[in-house]
Design a protein around this motif. Sequence first.
Motif, PDB file in Angstrom:
ATOM      1  N   GLY A  16       0.811  -1.212   0.000  1.00  0.00           N
ATOM      2  CA  GLY A  16       0.000   0.000   0.000  1.00  0.00           C
ATOM      3  C   GLY A  16       0.844   1.261   0.000  1.00  0.00           C
ATOM      4  N   GLU A  17       1.930   1.249   0.759  1.00  0.00           N
ATOM      5  CA  GLU A  17       2.830   2.406   0.784  1.00  0.00           C
ATOM      6  C   GLU A  17       3.532   2.588  -0.559  1.00  0.00           C
ATOM      7  OE1 GLU A  17       4.061   2.550   5.501  1.00  0.00           O
ATOM      8  OE2 GLU A  17       5.141   1.206   4.145  1.00  0.00           O
ATOM      9  N   ASP A  24       2.350   1.648  -3.452  1.00  0.00           N
ATOM     10  CA  ASP A  24       1.324   2.132  -4.371  1.00  0.00           C
ATOM     11  C   ASP A  24       1.064   3.621  -4.170  1.00  0.00           C
ATOM     12  OD1 ASP A  24       1.094  -0.412  -5.373  1.00  0.00           O
ATOM     13  OD2 ASP A  24      -0.769  -0.880  -4.302  1.00  0.00           O
ATOM     14  N   ALA A  25       1.037   4.057  -2.907  1.00  0.00           N
ATOM     15  CA  ALA A  25       0.813   5.477  -2.622  1.00  0.00           C
ATOM     16  C   ALA A  25       1.935   6.337  -3.197  1.00  0.00           C
ATOM     17  CB  ALA A  25       0.696   5.700  -1.116  1.00  0.00           C
ATOM     18  N   GLU A  60       1.458   9.135  -6.128  1.00  0.00           N
ATOM     19  CA  GLU A  60       1.883  10.512  -5.859  1.00  0.00           C
ATOM     20  C   GLU A  60       2.885  11.009  -6.897  1.00  0.00           C
ATOM     21  OE1 GLU A  60       1.086  13.857  -3.679  1.00  0.00           O
ATOM     22  OE2 GLU A  60       0.165  11.888  -3.525  1.00  0.00           O
ATOM     23  N   SER A  70      -6.240  12.637   7.376  1.00  0.00           N
ATOM     24  CA  SER A  70      -7.155  11.952   6.467  1.00  0.00           C
ATOM     25  C   SER A  70      -8.543  12.578   6.470  1.00  0.00           C
ATOM     26  CB  SER A  70      -7.247  10.481   6.830  1.00  0.00           C
ATOM     27  OG  SER A  70      -7.727  10.342   8.150  1.00  0.00           O
TER      28      SER A  70
END
Length: 94
Positions: free
Chosen positions: A11-12, A14-15, A19, A85
């Motif tokens: 997930g990190e 992918d983030a 970005e 968030s």
Amino acid sequence: MDTYGGRRTQGERDAVTVEIGYALCSAAFAAAVLFEAVAGPAYLFGLPGRVRGALVGAGTVLAVAVFFVRVVSVLVRFGRGGQPSQPGRTSPDS
């Protein structure tokens, strides 16, 4: 962003990928708009060669500068954690 042992989760990763893509696309858009705003009148009004060259050169220099500033600013903001968030909250667990 680093978890125990310095490894990032999927997930990190992918983030980070999203970005970087956002930074590049938004920077390219901003640079294109700026270039057209500066150099566009030279072609629209059929200005003489020297004036057109000066406007195109200035537009190119400014567009390249805006591109790099935008990419760096987006990635630095992302590296610092950006915003919470949810607006008004200090952590996701609040």
